[in-house]
Design a protein around this motif. Structure first.
Motif, PDB file in Angstrom:
ATOM      1  N   VAL A 137      -1.065  11.923  28.680  1.00 55.42           N
ATOM      2  CA  VAL A 137      -0.349  11.530  27.458  1.00 55.42           C
ATOM      3  C   VAL A 137       0.727  10.531  27.869  1.00 55.42           C
ATOM      4  CG1 VAL A 137      -0.768  13.746  26.309  1.00 55.42           C
ATOM      5  CG2 VAL A 137       1.321  13.420  27.648  1.00 55.42           C
ATOM      6  N   ARG A 204       2.131   7.301  32.116  1.00 52.77           N
ATOM      7  CA  ARG A 204       1.516   8.471  31.474  1.00 52.77           C
ATOM      8  C   ARG A 204       1.586   9.663  32.407  1.00 52.77           C
ATOM      9  NH1 ARG A 204      -4.950   7.127  31.901  1.00 52.77           N
ATOM     10  NH2 ARG A 204      -4.906   6.521  34.074  1.00 52.77           N
ATOM     11  N   VAL A 233      -4.776   9.149  27.315  1.00 53.10           N
ATOM     12  CA  VAL A 233      -3.986   7.969  26.970  1.00 53.10           C
ATOM     13  C   VAL A 233      -4.134   6.970  28.121  1.00 53.10           C
ATOM     14  CG1 VAL A 233      -1.587   7.163  26.822  1.00 53.10           C
ATOM     15  CG2 VAL A 233      -2.360   9.081  25.413  1.00 53.10           C
TER      16      VAL A 233
END
Ligand SMILES: [Zn+2]
Ligand SMILES: [Zn+2]
Length: 374
Positions: A137, A204, A233
């Motif tokens: 993420v 990330r 991501v």
């Protein structure tokens, strides 16, 4: 202060084509990648500065009038001076250097795959399920930038921000230019001076989160549900890939699935099979009554329409196929034995006529065929 025409070695009335040609010839000789050394570098700078002025009609006109396009003619290199222009001239317009340029730090994230087990009831009717996924993420500290908060990137001083470095190989055909991603900045053209401590500059981090997914009715083992943008991501705040949820349907203790039909076996006492009766079956749709015809044979099949698995595509459901197994009593008391002996006499079956038949055509063959879907 050197004269731009002298620097390039062209006449004052040289055509733009002659100026370009002269510049390319000199740039090939003097470019720092080809000709390392302070002297060549200085000459390359003045050649480039001269070309910058003389290749632009407005700047050239101003220069010819004795003025100067910039504050100081010799300081041209690096001041409002686009490197791309040099590379364009160097490689002749749409050259390799101009076409590629630095690559973006932003990349699309990978797709992710997760397997989720559901029971047969959920596969038949559909369900909602909470799953736990572990994907990359966006980094909460740097919000994907990769740099410590308050810091940024600086232009790579090895490649000058192009992300590419040029190499010259001498061959029998002359000098061959190749470009390679810059090793210092990995081709990004910029360098993160202070990488984010949490994500090491990746932008990330890995994180586990919960997602509620809708499992449609009719899924089978191997069915994949695609959740757009729920995958990894990408680096540098790139868009996320997709998440694929692969369904695994757990085996059921009673029902075996074949396509969208369900198969199960019901055991009936010999007397019920002979006399006929009504039995209650516990199906996935709750209790269902099944009429057993008098004279039902072992291996006989009864189909309950629409009580199978929902069709994943289209409408309707498969069937529930019930295989009858007639159970012969094992332990008879004296009275029961006497009754059965009476029945055997009444039916003339004390010594039945037993003949061998081809295997696979009798009851067991039929049962086998039904189970294998033939
Ligand atoms: Zn970070
Ligand atoms: Zn670089």
């Amino acid at each position: 202060m050197s004269d731009h025409y002298e620097t390039l070695g062209v006449a004052r009335d040289a055509t733009p084509e002659e100026i370009k040609k002269a510049y390319r010839r000199l740039a090939r000789q003097l470019h720092p990648d080809v000709n390392p050394g302070a002297e060549a570098e200085e000459r390359f700078k003045s050649v480039s500065a001269a070309y910058d002025v003389l290749s632009d009609p407005a700047k050239r006109a101003a220069y010819d009038r004795g003025g100067d396009a910039f504050g100081g003619a010799a300081g041209g290199y690096g001041q409002g001076f686009s490197f791309t222009d040099i590379m364009d001239a160097f490689f002749g317009g749409q050259g390799a250097g101009a076409a590629t340029g630095p690559r973006s730090r932003q990349r699309r994230g990978q797709d992710a795959l997760i397997r989720v087990q559901v029971d047969l009831h959920d596969a038949v009717f559909g369900t909602e399920k909470e799953i736990s996924v572990d994907t990359a993420v966006g980094c909460p500290t740097c919000h994907g930038a990769g740099a410590q908060p308050g810091t940024g990137t600086r232009t790579c001083d090895v490649c000058g921000g192009r992300g590419q470095v040029q190499h010259v190989q001498r061959s029998f055909m002359g000098n061959v230019m190749t470009s390679r991603p810059c090793a210092t900045c990995q081709g990004y053209g910029t360098v993160i001076a202070h990488p984010c401590v949490q994500c090491s500059g990746e932008g990330r981090v890995r994180s586990r989160r919960s997602l509620t997914i809708r499992v449609p009715a009719g899924v089978d083992t191997g069915t994949r549900i695609q959740l757009a943008g729920e995958g990894e991501v990408g680096a540098g705040n790139g868009p996320a890939g997709d998440l694929y949820v692969e369904i695994v349907v757990a085996n059921h203790p009673t029902f075996v699935r074949r396509g969208d039909d369900l198969h199960a076996t019901v055991s009936l006492p010999m007397t019920a099979a002979a006399l006929g009766t009504t039995v209650t079956l516990d199906t996935l749709d709750g209790e269902q009554e099944l009429d057993v015809e008098p004279g039902t044979q072992s291996g006989q099949v009864t189909t309950l329409r629409g009580l199978g698995v929902t069709h994943l595509r289209g409408t309707g459901r498969g069937d529930l196929v019930v295989h009858v197994e007639v159970v012969t009593p094992k332990h008879l008391d004296d009275e029961q034995r006497a009754l059965l002996e009476q029945l055997a006499v009444a039916r003339g079956e004390e010594r039945p006529d037993a003949r061998l038949a081809s295997h696979g055509t009798g009851l067991f063959g039929r049962l086998k065929d039904a189970l294998s879907g033939r």
